[in-house]
Design a protein around this motif. Structure first.
Motif, short mmCIF file in Angstrom:
data_model
loop_
_atom_site.label_atom_id
_atom_site.label_comp_id
_atom_site.label_asym_id
_atom_site.label_seq_id
_atom_site.Cartn_x
_atom_site.Cartn_y
_atom_site.Cartn_z
N ALA A 2 -19.21 -48.74 16.61
CA ALA A 2 -18.54 -47.46 16.66
C ALA A 2 -17.83 -47.31 17.98
N VAL A 3 -16.65 -46.82 17.86
CA VAL A 3 -15.86 -46.63 19.06
C VAL A 3 -15.91 -45.15 19.42
N ASP A 4 -16.26 -44.89 20.62
CA ASP A 4 -16.28 -43.51 21.09
C ASP A 4 -14.89 -43.11 21.50
N VAL A 5 -14.40 -42.08 20.82
CA VAL A 5 -13.06 -41.63 21.14
C VAL A 5 -13.20 -40.33 21.90
N LYS A 6 -12.56 -40.33 23.01
CA LYS A 6 -12.59 -39.14 23.85
C LYS A 6 -11.53 -38.15 23.37
N PRO A 7 -11.91 -36.87 23.16
CA PRO A 7 -10.90 -35.91 22.74
C PRO A 7 -9.84 -35.74 23.81
N ASN A 8 -8.62 -35.67 23.33
CA ASN A 8 -7.53 -35.48 24.28
C ASN A 8 -7.04 -34.04 24.23
N LYS A 9 -6.03 -33.75 24.97
CA LYS A 9 -5.50 -32.39 25.09
C LYS A 9 -4.93 -31.90 23.75
N ILE A 10 -4.30 -32.75 22.99
CA ILE A 10 -3.71 -32.36 21.70
C ILE A 10 -4.80 -31.96 20.73
N ASP A 11 -5.91 -32.69 20.72
CA ASP A 11 -7.02 -32.35 19.84
C ASP A 11 -7.57 -30.97 20.17
N GLU A 12 -7.66 -30.66 21.44
CA GLU A 12 -8.18 -29.35 21.84
C GLU A 12 -7.25 -28.22 21.40
N ILE A 13 -5.93 -28.42 21.48
CA ILE A 13 -4.97 -27.38 21.10
C ILE A 13 -4.97 -27.18 19.59
N THR A 14 -4.98 -28.26 18.83
CA THR A 14 -4.91 -28.16 17.37
C THR A 14 -6.23 -27.72 16.77
N LYS A 15 -7.31 -27.86 17.48
CA LYS A 15 -8.61 -27.44 16.95
C LYS A 15 -8.60 -25.93 16.67
N ASN A 16 -8.01 -25.15 17.51
CA ASN A 16 -7.95 -23.71 17.31
C ASN A 16 -6.87 -23.30 16.31
N LEU A 17 -5.88 -24.16 16.09
CA LEU A 17 -4.83 -23.85 15.13
C LEU A 17 -5.32 -23.97 13.68
N TYR A 18 -6.16 -24.89 13.41
CA TYR A 18 -6.66 -25.15 12.06
C TYR A 18 -8.18 -25.05 12.05
N PRO A 19 -8.69 -23.84 11.97
CA PRO A 19 -10.16 -23.71 11.93
C PRO A 19 -10.68 -24.22 10.59
N GLU A 20 -11.94 -24.53 10.57
CA GLU A 20 -12.57 -25.00 9.34
C GLU A 20 -12.42 -23.93 8.26
N VAL A 21 -12.01 -24.35 7.06
CA VAL A 21 -11.77 -23.43 5.96
C VAL A 21 -13.05 -23.28 5.16
N ASP A 22 -13.43 -22.02 4.91
CA ASP A 22 -14.60 -21.74 4.08
C ASP A 22 -14.14 -21.74 2.62
N THR A 23 -14.46 -22.78 1.85
CA THR A 23 -13.94 -22.93 0.50
C THR A 23 -14.48 -21.87 -0.46
N SER A 24 -15.70 -21.41 -0.29
CA SER A 24 -16.25 -20.41 -1.21
C SER A 24 -15.50 -19.08 -1.06
N ASN A 25 -15.09 -18.73 0.14
CA ASN A 25 -14.36 -17.49 0.37
C ASN A 25 -12.95 -17.56 -0.21
N THR A 26 -12.28 -18.70 -0.09
CA THR A 26 -10.93 -18.81 -0.64
C THR A 26 -10.95 -18.84 -2.17
N LYS A 27 -11.96 -19.45 -2.75
CA LYS A 27 -12.07 -19.45 -4.21
C LYS A 27 -12.25 -18.03 -4.72
N ARG A 28 -13.04 -17.26 -4.00
CA ARG A 28 -13.27 -15.88 -4.39
C ARG A 28 -11.99 -15.05 -4.28
N LYS A 29 -11.25 -15.27 -3.20
CA LYS A 29 -9.99 -14.56 -3.02
C LYS A 29 -8.99 -14.94 -4.11
#
Length: 155
Positions: A2-29
């Motif tokens: 396994a290769v340890d990949v260090k998070p870079n600056k782009i990963d940190e910026i995009t992490k807040n742009l695309y939060p984890e989607v709760d699939t049960s809530n979207t199905k309900r909507k």
């Protein structure tokens, strides 16, 4: 391995742009949105049907005005003392001198009115609309002819 990949600056910026989607809530909507759209479609269909039936009713009233059948209708082929007389006018239906209904329906082929005894329906047997027969389940279906009109004279 396994290769340890260090998070870079782009990963940190995009992490807040695309939060984890709760699939049960979207199905309900989605289900709620689908149900709302179905209800709106049903309400819209009912409104269109109501408007169409009103438009059709207005067409029938223009094509076959009630005044075409105004006048005195006399029962035929019965003894003079047993004859029924029906008078159709703006006031409604008068039978044997008594007002029995304040309105009647006429569509060019059938005449119908309602009393306390039930619904009475008559079918016109000629194109001039001077003769009609009562439509019923009875063995005897009386025939009536127009003997007088208030506005037009028969030829």
């Amino acid at each position: 391995m396994a290769v340890d990949v260090k998070p870079n600056k782009i990963d940190e910026i995009t992490k807040n742009l695309y939060p984890e989607v709760d699939t049960s809530n979207t199905k309900r909507k989605r289900k709620i949105i689908e149900r709302v759209l179905i209800v709106l479609a049903l309400i819209g269909s009912a409104a269109v049907f109501g408007l169409y039936s009103d438009l059709f009713g207005r067409y029938v009233e223009q094509t076959y005005p009630k005044s075409d059948v105004y006048g005195e209708w006399q029962e035929q082929k019965v003894a003079e003392y047993a004859k029924e007389y029906i008078l159709l006018s703006d006031d409604g239906v008068i039978k044997d001198g008594n007002l029995i209904s304040t309105s009647f329906d006429y569509d060019g082929r059938y005449l119908e009115y309602t009393t306390g005894e039930g619904v009475f329906r008559y079918r016109f047997t000629d194109d001039a609309r001077t003769q009609m027969v009562q439509v019923s389940d009875n063995h005897y279906n009386p025939v009536f002819i127009l003997v007088g009109k208030h506005k037009k004279q028969l030829r």
